[in-house]
Write an enzyme that holds these catalytic residues in place. Structure first.
Site, PDB file in Angstrom:
ATOM      1  N   ARG A 120      50.856  24.809  20.825  1.00  0.00           N
ATOM      2  CA  ARG A 120      49.860  25.577  21.452  1.00  0.00           C
ATOM      3  C   ARG A 120      49.097  26.018  20.229  1.00  0.00           C
ATOM      4  NH1 ARG A 120      50.822  31.238  24.674  1.00  0.00           N
ATOM      5  NH2 ARG A 120      50.545  32.534  22.798  1.00  0.00           N
ATOM      6  N   MET A 162      44.267  28.561  33.328  1.00  0.00           N
ATOM      7  CA  MET A 162      45.594  28.677  33.561  1.00  0.00           C
ATOM      8  C   MET A 162      46.392  28.454  32.486  1.00  0.00           C
ATOM      9  SD  MET A 162      45.499  30.209  36.310  1.00  0.00           S
ATOM     10  CE  MET A 162      45.562  30.375  37.904  1.00  0.00           C
ATOM     11  N   ASN A 213      38.764  38.199  31.126  1.00  0.00           N
ATOM     12  CA  ASN A 213      39.327  37.362  32.118  1.00  0.00           C
ATOM     13  C   ASN A 213      39.102  38.024  33.411  1.00  0.00           C
ATOM     14  OD1 ASN A 213      41.133  35.328  33.342  1.00  0.00           O
ATOM     15  ND2 ASN A 213      42.888  37.016  33.305  1.00  0.00           N
ATOM     16  N   HIS A 270      41.213  38.281  37.051  1.00  0.00           N
ATOM     17  CA  HIS A 270      42.450  38.515  37.836  1.00  0.00           C
ATOM     18  C   HIS A 270      42.442  38.797  39.083  1.00  0.00           C
ATOM     19  CE1 HIS A 270      46.741  38.194  38.053  1.00  0.00           C
ATOM     20  NE2 HIS A 270      46.763  39.100  38.387  1.00  0.00           N
ATOM     21  N   GLU A 290      35.462  38.980  43.610  1.00  0.00           N
ATOM     22  CA  GLU A 290      35.263  38.216  42.269  1.00  0.00           C
ATOM     23  C   GLU A 290      33.938  37.975  41.657  1.00  0.00           C
ATOM     24  OE1 GLU A 290      38.512  35.582  40.972  1.00  0.00           O
ATOM     25  OE2 GLU A 290      39.740  36.389  42.637  1.00  0.00           O
TER      26      GLU A 290
HETATM   27  C1  GAR Z   1      40.344  32.999  40.839  1.00  0.00           C
HETATM   28  O1  GAR Z   1      41.055  33.863  41.972  1.00  0.00           O
HETATM   29  C2  GAR Z   1      40.851  33.816  39.561  1.00  0.00           C
HETATM   30  O2  GAR Z   1      40.928  35.241  39.669  1.00  0.00           O
HETATM   31  C3  GAR Z   1      42.237  33.351  39.597  1.00  0.00           C
HETATM   32  O3  GAR Z   1      42.269  32.036  39.914  1.00  0.00           O
HETATM   33  C4  GAR Z   1      41.199  31.836  40.947  1.00  0.00           C
HETATM   34  C5  GAR Z   1      40.213  30.679  40.077  1.00  0.00           C
HETATM   35  O4  GAR Z   1      39.293  30.199  41.183  1.00  0.00           O
HETATM   36  N1  GAR Z   1      42.921  33.597  38.196  1.00  0.00           N
HETATM   37  C6  GAR Z   1      44.157  33.634  37.827  1.00  0.00           C
HETATM   38  O5  GAR Z   1      44.903  33.830  38.768  1.00  0.00           O
HETATM   39  C7  GAR Z   1      44.389  34.053  36.506  1.00  0.00           C
HETATM   40  N2  GAR Z   1      45.658  34.476  36.267  1.00  0.00           N
HETATM   41  P1  GAR Z   1      38.108  29.547  40.858  1.00  0.00           P
HETATM   42  O6  GAR Z   1      38.479  28.504  39.953  1.00  0.00           O
HETATM   43  O7  GAR Z   1      37.458  29.263  42.104  1.00  0.00           O
HETATM   44  O8  GAR Z   1      37.006  30.469  39.916  1.00  0.00           O
END
Ligand code: GAR
Length: 218
Positions: free
Chosen positions: A68, A93, A110, A112, A177
């Protein structure tokens, strides 16, 4: 006019939040421009969105690195080479550790899909449904070394409806979001976020804007 902040967006998937940031930054008066979209997965559709917008893309497959630390060292170097000021995680991710974060201290946001500190980690909407909450939502926060633990910048709430499954709830959250992230990036890029321990205040933000950040749907 001061130069726009140079933002990198890190992605792993569909990239609908990336799209919201690209759309916002297309306005010349938006205080940040997306100069790089980097993915740890070559198949992420987000990369296609970046290409469509004429933004440079970079794929760094985490599996190709021995550790990492090595992945993060290279990622940080790639961003520094492009004089990136701010980093937005948008469906990225991978957890980022000290090797990366020390090179962008308090410069990483970020989004979430839950009202943190409830339901961190994977599958925020699924966790919210399983717990039976009546309000779900999304959070933009500064990234620290924990999992979704950094200081909260902005949140938006949505109702959980009786008939919701994970897909329906996630879609309702996603609409928020897409409003919340550009607003938060705007304040961040304008240098208006004042961090005092866990509390983040938006300096000089109009009351209406503050309300909008809490619930942009209202
Ligand atoms: C979104 O809902 C974001 O909040 C979530 O993944 C999705 C990505 O959608 N993120 C997480 O869960 C991070 N822990 P996108 O690729 O269409 O933006």
């Amino acid at each position: 006019m001061s130069p726009r902040a140079r933002a990198a967006v890190l992605v792993s998937g569909n990239g609908s939040n990336l799209q919201a940031l690209l759309d916002a930054s297309a306005a010349p008066d938006f205080p940040a421009e997306v100069v790089l979209v980097a993915s740890n997965l070559p198949t992420a559709f987000a990369l296609e969105r970046a290409r469509q917008a004429g933004v440079e893309t970079l794929v760094l497959e985490h599996r190709a690195f021995a550790s990492r630390d090595e992945f993060e060292t290279r990622l940080a170097a790639e961003l520094e080479a492009r004089r990136v000021d701010l980093v937005c995680l948008a469906g990225f991710m991978r957890l980022l550790g000290p090797t990366f974060l020390r090179r962008f201290p308090r410069k990483v946001l970020n989004i979430h899909p839950a009202l943190l500190p409830a339901f961190p980690g994977l599958h925020g909407p699924r966790q919210a449904l399983a717990h039976g909450v009546k309000l779900a939502g999304c959070t933009v926060h500064l990234v620290d070394e924990g999992t979704d633990t950094g200081p909260i910048v902005a949140q938006a709430a949505v109702p959980v409806e009786d008939g919701d499954d994970e897909t329906a709830l996630a879609a309702r959250i996603l609409v928020q979001e897409h409003k919340l992230y550009p607003l938060a990036l705007r304040l961040f890029a304008e240098g208006r976020l004042q961090v005092d321990g866990r509390r983040v205040r938006a300096r000089g933000a109009a009351v209406a804007e503050g309300l909008a950040l809490r619930n942009p749907g209202v």
